[in-house]
Design an enzyme around this catalytic site. Structure first.
Site, PDB file in Angstrom:
ATOM      1  N   GLU A 187       6.714 -59.506   2.627  1.00 44.68           N
ATOM      2  CA  GLU A 187       6.513 -58.492   1.578  1.00 44.68           C
ATOM      3  C   GLU A 187       7.593 -57.427   1.637  1.00 44.68           C
ATOM      4  OE1 GLU A 187       4.738 -57.817  -0.924  1.00 44.68           O
ATOM      5  OE2 GLU A 187       2.756 -58.751  -0.803  1.00 44.68           O
ATOM      6  N   ASP A 188       7.891 -56.840   0.494  1.00 49.29           N
ATOM      7  CA  ASP A 188       8.804 -55.707   0.448  1.00 49.29           C
ATOM      8  C   ASP A 188       8.102 -54.437   0.914  1.00 49.29           C
ATOM      9  OD1 ASP A 188       7.115 -55.795  -1.738  1.00 49.29           O
ATOM     10  OD2 ASP A 188       8.621 -55.225  -3.211  1.00 49.29           O
ATOM     11  N   ASP A 194       1.425 -50.964  -0.110  1.00 44.88           N
ATOM     12  CA  ASP A 194       1.010 -49.619  -0.507  1.00 44.88           C
ATOM     13  C   ASP A 194      -0.493 -49.470  -0.264  1.00 44.88           C
ATOM     14  OD1 ASP A 194       0.560 -47.216  -1.714  1.00 44.88           O
ATOM     15  OD2 ASP A 194       1.372 -47.738  -3.660  1.00 44.88           O
ATOM     16  N   PHE A 253       7.570 -42.607  -3.591  1.00 41.78           N
ATOM     17  CA  PHE A 253       8.022 -43.744  -4.391  1.00 41.78           C
ATOM     18  C   PHE A 253       9.455 -44.101  -4.016  1.00 41.78           C
ATOM     19  CE2 PHE A 253       9.672 -46.064  -8.006  1.00 41.78           C
ATOM     20  CZ  PHE A 253       8.660 -46.982  -8.195  1.00 41.78           C
ATOM     21  N   ARG A 284      16.674 -52.884  -8.258  1.00 39.15           N
ATOM     22  CA  ARG A 284      16.446 -53.920  -7.227  1.00 39.15           C
ATOM     23  C   ARG A 284      17.734 -54.312  -6.504  1.00 39.15           C
ATOM     24  NH1 ARG A 284      11.252 -55.949  -7.934  1.00 39.15           N
ATOM     25  NH2 ARG A 284      10.553 -56.201 -10.065  1.00 39.15           N
TER      26      ARG A 284
HETATM   27  P1  IMP Z   1      -0.331 -52.685  -3.217  1.00 42.41           P
HETATM   28  O1  IMP Z   1      -1.195 -53.833  -3.717  1.00 42.41           O
HETATM   29  O2  IMP Z   1      -0.876 -51.338  -3.634  1.00 42.41           O
HETATM   30  O3  IMP Z   1      -0.080 -52.729  -1.741  1.00 42.41           O
HETATM   31  O4  IMP Z   1       1.040 -52.784  -4.015  1.00 42.41           O
HETATM   32  C1  IMP Z   1       2.148 -53.443  -3.521  1.00 42.41           C
HETATM   33  C2  IMP Z   1       3.172 -53.709  -4.600  1.00 42.41           C
HETATM   34  O5  IMP Z   1       3.367 -52.538  -5.420  1.00 42.41           O
HETATM   35  C3  IMP Z   1       4.537 -53.975  -3.969  1.00 42.41           C
HETATM   36  O6  IMP Z   1       4.714 -55.354  -3.708  1.00 42.41           O
HETATM   37  C4  IMP Z   1       5.490 -53.419  -4.996  1.00 42.41           C
HETATM   38  O7  IMP Z   1       5.796 -54.405  -5.951  1.00 42.41           O
HETATM   39  C5  IMP Z   1       4.736 -52.294  -5.662  1.00 42.41           C
HETATM   40  N1  IMP Z   1       5.095 -50.983  -5.069  1.00 42.41           N
HETATM   41  C6  IMP Z   1       4.321 -50.196  -4.283  1.00 42.41           C
HETATM   42  N2  IMP Z   1       4.953 -49.074  -3.935  1.00 42.41           N
HETATM   43  C7  IMP Z   1       6.192 -49.141  -4.513  1.00 42.41           C
HETATM   44  C8  IMP Z   1       7.347 -48.245  -4.503  1.00 42.41           C
HETATM   45  O8  IMP Z   1       7.370 -47.165  -3.894  1.00 42.41           O
HETATM   46  N3  IMP Z   1       8.422 -48.687  -5.203  1.00 42.41           N
HETATM   47  C9  IMP Z   1       8.461 -49.855  -5.886  1.00 42.41           C
HETATM   48  N4  IMP Z   1       7.411 -50.704  -5.909  1.00 42.41           N
HETATM   49  C10 IMP Z   1       6.284 -50.351  -5.236  1.00 42.41           C
END
Ligand code: IMP
Length: 176
Positions: free
Chosen positions: A99-100, A103, A152, A165
């Site tokens: 994963e990148d 959150d 963010f 990206r």
């Molecule tokens: P989660 O399900 O809330 O953990 O969301 C994860 C996904 O939200 C990541 O794979 C990203 O695609 C996107 N995301 C969450 N935070 C950021 C950020 O700070 N910048 C860009 N994309 C984000």
């Protein structure tokens, strides 16, 4: 640097990212020796991290890309996402999700559950970044590059409204 309407400033340099990626690769080489795991990078955000990470992984392994998509039709809840793009049976395999950023971790938890239901031998996660909400909730991410606050970020695969990206470094929103 400005992307659309938002100002960003450099947060994690390319050099720091590359050092961390090397360490994560070394750790995975140790932990997964003789296990021949299947790496599953979750697109789009993880493409750059996955590419660099895989160059540091020297053990026998497979790499297969997946995506998440919202449920459609009767099951649609608007929020819950499911895994798409699996091209092979993962039964009996050691899986490493790439994963990148994690959150809230909601999507991740759902994916992990789906993968466990496929009869996988083990499922772990390597994420370059982890935000505070995931830490507070105790979301299972065994391998973490950088722990950050709830800010963010863009760059190194991560986007703001589809942009950014391609950047080599990671930037965060500038607060003035
Ligand atoms: P989660 O399900 O809330 O953990 O969301 C994860 C996904 O939200 C990541 O794979 C990203 O695609 C996107 N995301 C969450 N935070 C950021 C950020 O700070 N910048 C860009 N994309 C984000």
């Amino acid at each position: 640097m400005v992307i659309k309407d938002i100002a960003f400033r450099k947060f994690i340099s390319e050099k720091k990212i590359q050092e961390k990626v090397r360490l994560l690769g070394e750790q995975l080489n140790e932990d997964y020796i003789d296990k021949s795991p299947v790496f599953l990078p979750v697109l789009n955000g993880s493409f750059m991290f996955a590419s660099d990470l895989m160059k540091e992984v020297s053990i026998s392994c497979q790499v297969s890309f997946v995506k998440t998509a919202s449920y459609s039709g009767l099951q649609s809840t608007g929020q819950l996402k499911t895994l798409i793009g699996l091209e092979q049976s993962l039964f009996g395999q050691h899986i490493i999700l790439v994963e990148d950023i994690v959150d809230t971790g909601l999507t991740l938890q759902k994916i992990i559950e789906e993968l466990r239901n496929l009869g996988t031998k083990s499922v772990e996660v390597v994420s370059l970044l982890r935000k505070k909400p995931a830490r507070d909730k105790g979301i299972e991410v065994k391998y973490v590059g950088f722990d950050i606050e709830s800010e963010f970020v863009v760059g190194y695969g991560l986007d703001y409204d589809g942009l950014g990206r391609n950047l080599k470094d990671i930037y965060k929103q500038a607060v003035d």
